[in-house]
Design a protein around this motif. Structure first.
Motif, PDB file in Angstrom:
ATOM      1  N   LEU A 114       0.860  -1.168   0.000  1.00  0.00           N
ATOM      2  CA  LEU A 114       0.000   0.000   0.000  1.00  0.00           C
ATOM      3  C   LEU A 114       0.900   1.223   0.000  1.00  0.00           C
ATOM      4  O   LEU A 114       1.721   1.384   0.903  1.00  0.00           O
ATOM      5  CB  LEU A 114      -0.896   0.010   1.244  1.00  0.00           C
ATOM      6  N   ARG A 115       0.778   2.086  -1.013  1.00  0.00           N
ATOM      7  CA  ARG A 115       1.621   3.276  -1.126  1.00  0.00           C
ATOM      8  C   ARG A 115       0.793   4.521  -0.844  1.00  0.00           C
ATOM      9  O   ARG A 115      -0.340   4.647  -1.275  1.00  0.00           O
ATOM     10  CB  ARG A 115       2.247   3.361  -2.510  1.00  0.00           C
ATOM     11  N   SER A 116       1.385   5.466  -0.130  1.00  0.00           N
ATOM     12  CA  SER A 116       0.715   6.703   0.258  1.00  0.00           C
ATOM     13  C   SER A 116       0.381   7.557  -0.958  1.00  0.00           C
ATOM     14  O   SER A 116       1.183   7.695  -1.881  1.00  0.00           O
ATOM     15  CB  SER A 116       1.614   7.493   1.199  1.00  0.00           C
TER      16      SER A 116
ATOM     17  N   ARG B 290      -8.053 -12.315  -2.222  1.00  0.00           N
ATOM     18  CA  ARG B 290      -8.342 -11.990  -3.616  1.00  0.00           C
ATOM     19  C   ARG B 290      -9.786 -12.327  -3.997  1.00  0.00           C
ATOM     20  O   ARG B 290     -10.356 -11.686  -4.871  1.00  0.00           O
ATOM     21  CB  ARG B 290      -7.374 -12.754  -4.511  1.00  0.00           C
ATOM     22  N   ARG B 291     -10.388 -13.301  -3.333  1.00  0.00           N
ATOM     23  CA  ARG B 291     -11.768 -13.680  -3.650  1.00  0.00           C
ATOM     24  C   ARG B 291     -12.770 -12.659  -3.120  1.00  0.00           C
ATOM     25  O   ARG B 291     -13.768 -12.366  -3.767  1.00  0.00           O
ATOM     26  CB  ARG B 291     -12.096 -15.047  -3.072  1.00  0.00           C
ATOM     27  N   ASN B 292     -12.529 -12.132  -1.919  1.00  0.00           N
ATOM     28  CA  ASN B 292     -13.467 -11.183  -1.319  1.00  0.00           C
ATOM     29  C   ASN B 292     -13.302  -9.772  -1.869  1.00  0.00           C
ATOM     30  O   ASN B 292     -14.266  -9.016  -1.926  1.00  0.00           O
ATOM     31  CB  ASN B 292     -13.303 -11.142   0.195  1.00  0.00           C
ATOM     32  N   SER B 293     -12.090  -9.371  -2.224  1.00  0.00           N
ATOM     33  CA  SER B 293     -11.854  -8.018  -2.731  1.00  0.00           C
ATOM     34  C   SER B 293     -10.931  -8.091  -3.944  1.00  0.00           C
ATOM     35  O   SER B 293      -9.726  -7.886  -3.835  1.00  0.00           O
ATOM     36  CB  SER B 293     -11.254  -7.139  -1.645  1.00  0.00           C
ATOM     37  N   PRO B 294     -11.501  -8.376  -5.125  1.00  0.00           N
ATOM     38  CA  PRO B 294     -10.668  -8.508  -6.324  1.00  0.00           C
ATOM     39  C   PRO B 294     -10.149  -7.173  -6.852  1.00  0.00           C
ATOM     40  O   PRO B 294      -9.166  -7.126  -7.569  1.00  0.00           O
ATOM     41  CB  PRO B 294     -11.600  -9.174  -7.331  1.00  0.00           C
TER      42      PRO B 294
ATOM     43  N   LEU C  24      -7.178  -2.299  -3.447  1.00  0.00           N
ATOM     44  CA  LEU C  24      -7.530  -1.911  -2.098  1.00  0.00           C
ATOM     45  C   LEU C  24      -7.156  -0.459  -1.843  1.00  0.00           C
ATOM     46  O   LEU C  24      -6.090   0.000  -2.277  1.00  0.00           O
ATOM     47  CB  LEU C  24      -6.774  -2.825  -1.126  1.00  0.00           C
ATOM     48  N   VAL C  25      -8.032   0.286  -1.146  1.00  0.00           N
ATOM     49  CA  VAL C  25      -7.759   1.662  -0.735  1.00  0.00           C
ATOM     50  C   VAL C  25      -8.114   1.764   0.737  1.00  0.00           C
ATOM     51  O   VAL C  25      -9.244   1.508   1.134  1.00  0.00           O
ATOM     52  CB  VAL C  25      -8.597   2.679  -1.548  1.00  0.00           C
ATOM     53  N   LEU C  26      -7.127   2.130   1.568  1.00  0.00           N
ATOM     54  CA  LEU C  26      -7.335   2.261   3.008  1.00  0.00           C
ATOM     55  C   LEU C  26      -6.798   3.596   3.495  1.00  0.00           C
ATOM     56  O   LEU C  26      -5.824   4.123   2.954  1.00  0.00           O
ATOM     57  CB  LEU C  26      -6.593   1.150   3.764  1.00  0.00           C
ATOM     58  N   ARG C  27      -7.434   4.152   4.535  1.00  0.00           N
ATOM     59  CA  ARG C  27      -6.904   5.349   5.176  1.00  0.00           C
ATOM     60  C   ARG C  27      -6.012   4.904   6.336  1.00  0.00           C
ATOM     61  O   ARG C  27      -6.474   4.258   7.268  1.00  0.00           O
ATOM     62  CB  ARG C  27      -8.024   6.240   5.697  1.00  0.00           C
TER      63      ARG C  27
ATOM     64  N   GLU D  51      -5.007   8.478   2.308  1.00  0.00           N
ATOM     65  CA  GLU D  51      -5.365   7.248   1.600  1.00  0.00           C
ATOM     66  C   GLU D  51      -4.108   6.534   1.119  1.00  0.00           C
ATOM     67  O   GLU D  51      -3.183   7.166   0.618  1.00  0.00           O
ATOM     68  CB  GLU D  51      -6.250   7.560   0.398  1.00  0.00           C
ATOM     69  N   PHE D  52      -4.113   5.233   1.302  1.00  0.00           N
ATOM     70  CA  PHE D  52      -3.058   4.367   0.777  1.00  0.00           C
ATOM     71  C   PHE D  52      -3.699   3.464  -0.256  1.00  0.00           C
ATOM     72  O   PHE D  52      -4.727   2.840   0.026  1.00  0.00           O
ATOM     73  CB  PHE D  52      -2.437   3.528   1.903  1.00  0.00           C
ATOM     74  N   ARG D  53      -3.111   3.383  -1.435  1.00  0.00           N
ATOM     75  CA  ARG D  53      -3.656   2.576  -2.519  1.00  0.00           C
ATOM     76  C   ARG D  53      -2.753   1.397  -2.808  1.00  0.00           C
ATOM     77  O   ARG D  53      -1.535   1.497  -2.702  1.00  0.00           O
ATOM     78  CB  ARG D  53      -3.815   3.408  -3.792  1.00  0.00           C
ATOM     79  N   GLU D  54      -3.371   0.308  -3.219  1.00  0.00           N
ATOM     80  CA  GLU D  54      -2.629  -0.902  -3.568  1.00  0.00           C
ATOM     81  C   GLU D  54      -1.857  -0.671  -4.866  1.00  0.00           C
ATOM     82  O   GLU D  54      -2.383  -0.144  -5.829  1.00  0.00           O
ATOM     83  CB  GLU D  54      -3.614  -2.056  -3.757  1.00  0.00           C
ATOM     84  N   GLU D  55      -0.601  -1.065  -4.851  1.00  0.00           N
ATOM     85  CA  GLU D  55       0.198  -1.016  -6.072  1.00  0.00           C
ATOM     86  C   GLU D  55       0.580  -2.420  -6.461  1.00  0.00           C
ATOM     87  O   GLU D  55       0.681  -3.310  -5.608  1.00  0.00           O
ATOM     88  CB  GLU D  55       1.433  -0.143  -5.910  1.00  0.00           C
ATOM     89  N   ARG D  56       0.796  -2.634  -7.751  1.00  0.00           N
ATOM     90  CA  ARG D  56       1.144  -3.984  -8.210  1.00  0.00           C
ATOM     91  C   ARG D  56       2.475  -3.989  -8.869  1.00  0.00           C
ATOM     92  O   ARG D  56       3.052  -3.004  -9.171  1.00  0.00           O
ATOM     93  CB  ARG D  56       0.088  -4.471  -9.201  1.00  0.00           C
TER      94      ARG D  56
END
Length: 56
Positions: free
Chosen positions: A14-16, A30-34, A37-40, A51-56
């Motif tokens: 998760l990157r800021s 991965r099944r519940n949240s494909p 992801l975005v979390l505070r 907010e922190f967003r998922e990076e791949r």
């Protein structure tokens, strides 16, 4: 053995969004949240929650 690419709970970064370069490492189901992801969470550089967003 299960391969890492088909893992149900992979590790994600998760990157800021504040642009400070702060990251958190966590796992997600991965099944519940494909979607991505975005979390505070707390960014210790700017000393506030952003907010922190998922990076791949």
């Amino acid at each position: 053995m299960a391969s890492r690419t088909a893992d149900v709970r992979p590790k994600i970064k998760l990157r800021s969004t504040a642009g400070t370069g702060v990251t958190y490492v966590t796992r997600k189901n991965r099944r519940n949240s494909p979607d991505r992801l975005v979390l505070r969470k707390y960014d210790r550089v700017v000393r506030r929650h952003v907010e922190f967003r998922e990076e791949r």
